[in-house]
Design an enzyme around this catalytic site. Structure first.
Site, PDB file in Angstrom:
ATOM      1  N   ARG A  17       0.833  -1.195   0.000  1.00 13.44           N
ATOM      2  CA  ARG A  17       0.000   0.000   0.000  1.00 13.44           C
ATOM      3  C   ARG A  17       0.875   1.256   0.000  1.00 13.44           C
ATOM      4  NH1 ARG A  17      -0.371   4.593   2.854  1.00 13.44           N
ATOM      5  NH2 ARG A  17       0.002   3.408   4.760  1.00 13.44           N
ATOM      6  N   HIS A 218       4.751   3.384  14.143  1.00 18.39           N
ATOM      7  CA  HIS A 218       4.804   3.540  12.681  1.00 18.39           C
ATOM      8  C   HIS A 218       5.948   4.525  12.433  1.00 18.39           C
ATOM      9  CE1 HIS A 218       2.886   3.961   8.611  1.00 18.39           C
ATOM     10  NE2 HIS A 218       3.403   5.177   8.682  1.00 18.39           N
ATOM     11  N   HIS A 220       8.924   6.228  10.178  1.00 15.30           N
ATOM     12  CA  HIS A 220       9.529   6.499   8.868  1.00 15.30           C
ATOM     13  C   HIS A 220      11.034   6.662   9.019  1.00 15.30           C
ATOM     14  CE1 HIS A 220       6.185   6.849   5.965  1.00 15.30           C
ATOM     15  NE2 HIS A 220       5.498   6.881   7.087  1.00 15.30           N
ATOM     16  N   CYS A 251      12.105   6.478  -2.173  1.00 17.47           N
ATOM     17  CA  CYS A 251      13.479   6.218  -2.576  1.00 17.47           C
ATOM     18  C   CYS A 251      14.359   7.128  -1.735  1.00 17.47           C
ATOM     19  CB  CYS A 251      13.673   6.521  -4.041  1.00 17.47           C
ATOM     20  SG  CYS A 251      15.407   6.447  -4.524  1.00 17.47           S
ATOM     21  N   ASN A 262       8.560   3.491   5.499  1.00 20.18           N
ATOM     22  CA  ASN A 262       8.622   2.892   6.821  1.00 20.18           C
ATOM     23  C   ASN A 262       9.909   2.117   7.010  1.00 20.18           C
ATOM     24  OD1 ASN A 262       6.294   2.060   9.014  1.00 20.18           O
ATOM     25  ND2 ASN A 262       5.574   3.342   7.347  1.00 20.18           N
TER      26      ASN A 262
END
Lengths: 321, 321
Positions: A17, A218, A220, A251, A262
């Site tokens: 997703r 979660h 990043h 990227c 993530n």
């Protein structure tokens, strides 16, 4: 603060997703399905497979229904989809194949909230009962909450820990007032402002105020601290993590700051398993998925274990083994 | 185990040496000098600038003398070179411009020791007095020790913690017997076998046995755990780290497992500074160096903060600031 690693972690795989959403593509529906089916074969038991967003806004997700229709459901695996509004939820329900979980999301960044939803904090809270009513109308239990930008925000700077604790209290109270009980609270480092010490501090404060809920992270990886932050979370006993195979979702060499995805699922699985924390995932199969993901997007993805390799083969080949 | 972050860390920048050594190149002497001078301007106070190895074995380092002759020494910065034998040391001394530090290195992996040096553990220990004598003949104090592959080895598997503790005891005893005192012991995760928990375990054991020495960590990022491992080291109070600007020292997308370099200096500096640990380094200038390094090698390098950006500018621009 204590160091108490969980014995088992639960991973929500977001690669298909969050990952494919950002790719210029086009990525064929068949390729998406192939990756999802391969992921489901690794032991991952929760895979977010697509987004039910407006096809004109996110053309790469226009095939959401086709992706869901094409996958081969594997027993024991939760397949979920992302939605942002009633129309999205109805599309998810219409597939008849996705696990439905009601979720409340609050922004800890007021500037980001204004920018994304054109709401102020009071309006944000006022909007939640309607959301709960929507879930209840469809018979979907509301069990999870999520705080966006819980550790800082590009548009709002550092986020005070008290604000996060307050938002968690608010969303739990609103849920309770409407007959729901949030058992899992996610904290999102949406813009990669967290450090390991910040994770310990914020997670600790939320845990102290909510000893009866599980937390998820979660994270990043925009500034490279993803796995260090995950480790700090593990030290605080956090056992639920979002991750993306191969680090899909951006990227690292893009010229804009919001580019990283993530934490990389196979790197995280490697770290956990090597520390004796069970993931339920077959790392070698997952590495194959990461290589497949890189193949599908057609450019390097940031995960490292897919090139560095696991240690299993090396242990097996050593002279004394 | 305790969590006691240091207030200040000391970084040895290895990018120009370890980084350029692995590059196919050719990288011009001028470019190397340009990067070294820029690094010295960031506040980094220890830079390993080149290797004095056999020019036919490592052609990219054939200009070692020219690099050293060309740099503009900055007061307060230690410039060092790597050497592997008497001939290399003599070349370093001949430059007249490099800081000289005597160092003993022991391999914790017996298979790697055999492979690299064709020695067994007893021969390894027996060779150290001659090395000390060589340093002493040149008036160079021997103050540092290093354990290679202290956390595991591709050729030897997991390395028992007792072996590491034993090697540190051995090298300290040999040094003492010859009138030297090792005050800094480095532990190398040469092949990226460490996890954060392993770091805590091994560092803790070495500290317990050697409360009077400082430890340093040399962490390769082949499997993505570099910064998580560094954080675990910080939690144990470790205050000395090797690092490489932009993650120089390998391309994460190379097809072989030994490809990744040290932890990325600017990502590590970012993590430390954001956690209140002083590095003495100007992060924005260091990010410029990382971009320069990427420019020089001509391919993407793995560091993330150089694209993700620091938080300083974002904090400055937020509405309330």
């Amino acid at each position: 603060m204590m160091t108490s690693l969980p014995t088992r972690v639960h991973i929500k795989e977001e690669g298909p997703r969050e990952g494919f959403q950002i790719e210029k593509g086009p990525i064929s529906t068949d390729q998406k399905i192939r990756l999802i089916d391969a992921l489901a074969d690794t032991g991952l038991d929760h895979i977010q497979v697509t987004s039910f967003v407006h096809p004109q806004k996110v053309p790469g997700m226009a095939d959401a229904e086709a992706v869901v229709a094409g996958l081969t459901p594997r027993p024991g695996v939760l397949y979920t989809g992302l939605w942002l509004n009633q129309r999205g939820l109805e599309r998810v329900i219409a597939t008849g194949r996705l696990h439905l979980e009601g979720k409340l999301t609050l922004y800890a960044s007021n500037a980001f909230l204004k920018r994304n939803q054109n709401r102020d904090p009071a309006q944000q809270l006022a909007a939640q009962p309607e959301l709960i009513a929507m879930y209840q109308a469809h018979g979907i239990p509301v069990r999870t909450g999520f705080v966006t930008a819980a550790f800082g925000c590009n548009f709002d700077g550092d986020v005070p820990v008290d604000r996060v604790v307050g938002l968690v209290a608010d969303m739990r109270a609103i849920a309770r007032d409407h007959g729901e009980d949030l058992g899992l609270i996610g904290l999102g480092d949406t813009m990669a402002w967290a450090t390991p010490e910040r994770i310990r501090h914020v997670v600790g404060a939320v845990q102290d105020a909510n000893p009866d809920v599980a937390l998820s992270l979660h994270l990043h990886d925009t500034r490279g601290l993803g796995l260090a932050n995950a480790y700090a979370g593990l030290q605080m006993g956090v056992a639920h993590f979002d991750a993306a195979v191969a680090g899909l979702g951006g990227c690292p060499f893009a010229a804009h700051a919001g580019a990283a995805g993530n934490i990389c699922t196979e790197d995280f699985v490697f770290m956990c398993e090597e520390m004796g924390i069970e993931t339920g995932v077959d790392l070698e199969k997952l590495i194959d998925c990461a290589i497949l993901a890189e193949d599908i997007v057609g450019h390097p993805l940031p995960g490292k274990v897919k090139t560095g390799g696991s240690l299993a083969a090396l242990r097996a080949r050593r002279p004394g083994a």
